[in-house]
Design an enzyme around this catalytic site. Structure first.
Site, mmCIF file in Angstrom:
data_model
loop_
_atom_site.group_PDB
_atom_site.id
_atom_site.type_symbol
_atom_site.label_atom_id
_atom_site.label_comp_id
_atom_site.label_asym_id
_atom_site.label_seq_id
_atom_site.Cartn_x
_atom_site.Cartn_y
_atom_site.Cartn_z
ATOM 1 N N ARG A 41 0.517 -1.108 0.085
ATOM 2 C CA ARG A 41 -0.117 0.091 0.207
ATOM 3 C C ARG A 41 0.846 1.364 -0.055
ATOM 4 O O ARG A 41 0.700 1.929 -0.811
ATOM 5 C CB ARG A 41 -0.809 0.029 1.356
ATOM 6 C CG ARG A 41 -1.931 -1.097 1.347
ATOM 7 C CD ARG A 41 -3.082 -0.705 2.331
ATOM 8 N NE ARG A 41 -4.064 -1.784 2.604
ATOM 9 C CZ ARG A 41 -5.055 -1.748 3.279
ATOM 10 N NH1 ARG A 41 -5.120 -0.679 4.168
ATOM 11 N NH2 ARG A 41 -5.853 -2.838 3.513
ATOM 12 N N HIS A 87 -7.008 -4.993 -7.723
ATOM 13 C CA HIS A 87 -6.731 -4.371 -6.570
ATOM 14 C C HIS A 87 -7.939 -4.848 -5.373
ATOM 15 O O HIS A 87 -8.904 -4.551 -5.330
ATOM 16 C CB HIS A 87 -6.602 -2.942 -6.434
ATOM 17 C CG HIS A 87 -6.080 -2.096 -5.439
ATOM 18 N ND1 HIS A 87 -4.694 -2.401 -5.080
ATOM 19 C CD2 HIS A 87 -6.765 -1.173 -4.679
ATOM 20 C CE1 HIS A 87 -4.612 -1.464 -4.102
ATOM 21 N NE2 HIS A 87 -5.695 -0.738 -3.694
ATOM 22 N N TYR A 130 -18.613 11.546 -12.483
ATOM 23 C CA TYR A 130 -18.768 12.530 -13.251
ATOM 24 C C TYR A 130 -17.458 13.166 -13.934
ATOM 25 O O TYR A 130 -17.238 13.696 -14.784
ATOM 26 C CB TYR A 130 -19.029 13.757 -12.248
ATOM 27 C CG TYR A 130 -20.175 13.764 -11.596
ATOM 28 C CD1 TYR A 130 -21.372 13.531 -12.233
ATOM 29 C CD2 TYR A 130 -20.484 13.629 -10.073
ATOM 30 C CE1 TYR A 130 -22.687 13.404 -11.641
ATOM 31 C CE2 TYR A 130 -21.515 13.650 -9.455
ATOM 32 C CZ TYR A 130 -22.809 13.264 -10.127
ATOM 33 O OH TYR A 130 -23.844 13.279 -9.736
#
Length: 834
Positions: A41, A87, A130
């Site tokens: 990570r 992932h 968006y």
């Protein structure tokens, strides 16, 4: 309320309870969690500079075909593909990583080409549904040649897919874009750098493997932040390059400018890395409200996407902008500290790396990538050459090949017989059987010969690269040079050794109350001098504008503007612009119009300026009706404007002058060309409401057009310009005459004086008159110089026609407008401030 029941376990149920040591279990579980965070990570790989989530995003987008020449797709589609295949974590973490790689203020070289609202340093981005994204051109260099066996692959989290353990990374991404992450027990914080500089250092290291830190820092002098700004203090940078840990200060890029006609301000165009304008604005407002930050009158955020960052901080008059700027650096995020902690994964282990180690790891990775790519390409060309050799044999023996194939029972027998008859390999025989007959022509034979020659040359070149370490390094260096040429940009961040030299005196916050002069020009411009020293020598007088009034003051003092209606209006001297240094010829063209400081009613004009403090002989006024008054300096301290003379309804003030002493003459010049001079001592001071006393007796129809003061002990001149009273103002030039002031005898107060000019035919009045220090200087309505006639010996002679209209007359900036004394350096130590 329902009753809750429990079902008893079956009779054959065997309860299994395992006793474990809680401390041992917690230790084991926490270590597994810590390892997962460190390796999967938080920390980037030192080779490609990417964390696992970033690597998976770029790899997935490349596999999806989202290259720079394709259209954008919704970010949610990318996030879904990454999360579903590679992932095993939430979509928020994936989208956050994608957004950061698309932000030009976060990455020195953006890797994602985003379309839509991807946020700002102060605002979060829009939701993934968006926004749209595709790979940036620079990101294609990270995944370039990934299908040529350049890197290793490993199974994904469920074993159904594979993913690269590292990307080929044709550019040094870790040093260029930096990294930030918090793991368990360790963290990383790496500063971005300039691509051209990093590649230059990497190429130097390739050519000189034993190069030291000093040699590399000649190419990489310091970080180059995406938001620009200034880095203060390079000792911490060198420490970080040597040990992997260090700190440096980041400062905003600012300029002190005239933001309004009356105020200076600080214009901020670049901020420290990871600092947004809203954060700075909020902090400044908090400090101003708490009165911990002084000198700021207004703050405007004019940032937009076209002009970029622009914060305008207005500074109050009377405060030094440089001192306010230092307070802003000290108290606000306009100066921040960046702590470098170069922790990255090397061979799967976290290590703290200096500049040389980071470059070495990347160079070794690129050498390995190019070696594996070259081996892959040679292998593919050798395989193709083997097939081409088989086709050439088939073409040379086309009839026999066809006969063998036709006489065979099946394809297996045909393949075996071809291998036996023509000594072909199984792969060659199978390829010949799969090749259409239309390709086995004479023309294809020529093409195959050319292809075979090309393949042989490429194999030789690739073999040379693989057999020579020098040649291999040269290829790596050349490819890096091409990347630098394609993606390199100029440095954005300025590097400074320190914020200032040792022993530098701190700038005072408030402007010092130093002596100065306030000047009023013929075109109505107000300004102040930088100090009390003379403006210029006689030979350095300005060729623009003339003075009509001047008064000594201090920078933080006040002066009074006198109007034709007998009002005096307070004006703060610190609000006035400062004239240039005395080293250059001064000019009032840098002044500001007096209308910016006072409000006049229709028909009211400014006739002069005066001091508001006691000193000298006080303010002297002259009116159009011949009234003279010396005002006692009992000005009210709590009023911004007040009357200094009681005027009759049909009278107006035509002149106001601050008298240095009573040794000066007061001079009236009337429209009928009469001049009267008498000593100032003949007029006693009066209070402000008083209407003055008789100064000059006027003939019927005459009026005073000039009132001033002259030092009779110094050279002075009288200038008169005659014309017709019926002509429109400004339409005639008139006849001008310059006389020696000493030619005019002194008379008593309240007398008619003597004639100053004889009228010629067509002249019946004076258009303009003036008396003051020599030499006299004329100016037009715009302040441009207008030549005056040569001096005449006769005081009552007629004038000489002037070619250009004269709007104002004065002594010029090179002389004292009252005393007439030349402003030379010899007067610097005199008591007279002029």
């Amino acid at each position: 309320m329902a009753r809750r029941t429990t079902t008893p376990p079956p009779e054959d149920f065997e309860e299994r309870i395992i006793d474990i040591d809680v401390s041992s279990e917690m230790r084991t579980s926490y270590l597994e969690y810590a390892y997962s965070v460190i390796y999967q990570r938080a920390l980037p790989d030192a080779r490609d500079g990417l964390k696992p989530v970033q690597r998976r995003i770029l790899y997935s987008m490349n596999e999806m075909g989202l290259r720079p020449d394709r259209g954008h797709v919704k970010s949610s589609r990318v996030v879904g593909d990454v999360m579903g295949k590679l992932h095993p974590h939430g979509d928020t973490a994936i989208y956050d990583a994608l957004v950061r790689m698309a932000q030009p203020f976060s990455m020195r070289l953006a890797l994602i080409d985003g379309h839509g609202n991807f946020g700002s340093p102060d605002d979060a981005p829009a939701a993934m549904r968006y926004t749209e994204a595709r790979l940036a051109t620079a990101a294609t260099m990270l995944v370039q040649s990934i299908d040529e066996d350049t890197v290793d692959f490993k199974p994904n989290y469920d074993g159904q897919e594979t993913e690269p353990t590292v990307l080929p990374s044709a550019l040094p991404n870790l040093l260029v874009n930096g990294a930030a992450g918090i793991a368990v027990g360790m963290a990383t914080n790496m500063a971005p750098h300039n691509l051209v500089e990093v590649i230059s250092a990497a190429r130097h290291l390739i050519k000189h493997p034993d190069a030291g830190l000093d040699a590399l820092m000649r190419f990489v002098p310091g970080p180059d932040l995406p938001t620009g700004g200034t880095i203060i203090g390079l000792d911490g940078v060198r420490d970080a390059y040597q040990t992997g840990r260090g700190t440096f200060k980041m400062r905003a890029k600012c300029a002190i400018d005239q933001v309004t006609p009356r105020r200076k301000g600080i214009v901020v165009t670049e901020l420290p890395f990871n600092v947004g304008p809203e954060r700075v604005v909020t902090k400044i407002r908090e400090l101003v409200t708490a009165k911990r930050l002084q000198g700021i009158s207004d703050l405007k955020d004019l940032t937009d996407r076209h002009k970029g960052l622009r914060l305008v901080i207005e500074i109050k008059n009377g405060f030094n902008p440089e001192a306010v700027l230092e307070d802003l650096y000290r108290l606000t995020p306009m100066e921040e500290t960046f702590g470098i902690n170069n922790v990255a994964l090397v061979d799967g282990q976290p290590r703290t790396l200096g500049l040389r180690e980071l470059l070495q790891v990347y160079v070794d990775h690129r050498i390995d990538v190019v070696r594996r790519r070259s081996a892959y390409r040679r292998r593919k060309r050798e395989e193709r050459l083997h097939l081409v050799d088989g086709l050439v044999i088939a073409l040379l023996n086309i009839d026999e090949v066809i006969q063998v194939i036709r006489s065979s029972d099946d394809s297996g027998q045909a393949r075996a017989r071809l291998m036996e008859v023509f000594e072909l390999s199984e792969i060659q025989a199978a390829y010949i059987l799969d090749t259409p007959l239309r390709r086995l022509t004479r023309f294809d034979k020529l093409e195959l010969d050319r292809e075979r020659q090309t393949l042989q040359e490429e194999i030789a070149q690739l073999s040379e690269i693989l057999s020579s370490d020098t040649r291999l390094r040269a290829v790596v260096s050349k490819e890096l040079a091409e990347v630098s040429k394609q993606f390199g940009t100029p440095r954005r961040t300025v590097l400074l050794e320190s914020s200032g030299a040792a022993g530098t005196v701190a700038v005072p916050l408030e402007v010092a109350d130093d002596p100065c002069r306030v000047l009023l020009s013929s075109t109505g411009l107000l300004a102040r001098t930088a100090d009390a020293t003379p403006l210029a020598t006689e030979g350095e007088r300005s060729n623009h504008d003339v003075l009509v009034s001047a008064v000594a003051s201090t920078v933080r003092g006040e002066i009074g503007v006198v109007t034709s209606h007998g009002r005096m209006i307070r004006v703060s001297v610190v609000d006035l612009p400062t004239l240039p240094s005395v080293a250059a010829p001064p000019t009032l063209s840098g002044g500001h119009p007096v209308s910016e400081y006072v409000t006049l009613v229709p028909g009211e004009t400014v006739v002069g300026i005066g001091s508001l403090t006691a000193g000298g002989a006080g303010l002297a006024l002259g009116t159009a009706g011949g009234v003279v008054k010396r005002v006692a300096p009992d000005y009210p301290a709590n009023r911004d404007e007040f009357e200094v003379i009681g005027l009759k309804d049909d009278d107006r003030v035509v002149g106001a002058v601050e008298l240095p002493s009573e040794d000066h003459d007061l001079v009236f010049i009337a429209s009928n060309a009469q001049l009267l001079r008498f000593p100032a001592s003949a007029v006693r001071p009066q209070g402000r409401p008083a209407g003055g006393m008789a100064g000059m007796r006027l003939d019927e129809g005459a009026k005073v057009i000039f009132f001033g003061a002259v030092d009779p002990a110094l050279p002075a001149r009288v200038v008169t310009i005659a014309g017709s009273a019926t002509a429109l103002p400004g339409t005639q030039t008139g006849g001008g005459k310059v006389s020696d002031y000493a030619e005019f005898p002194a008379k008593g107060r309240a007398t008619g004086g003597v004639r100053a000019q004889r009228f010629l035919k067509g002249e019946d009045t004076l258009l303009l008159a003036w008396a003051g220090p020599a030499p006299a200087k004329g100016a037009s309505t715009t302040g441009k110089p207008v030549p005056l006639p040569e001096e005449l010996g006769r005081r009552d002679g007629s004038g000489i026609r002037i070619t250009n209209a004269v709007a104002a007359i004065g002594g010029g900036l090179g002389t004292h407008p009252i005393t007439g004394s030349p402003t030379t350096a010899a007067q610097d130590d005199s008591d007279d401030p002029f």
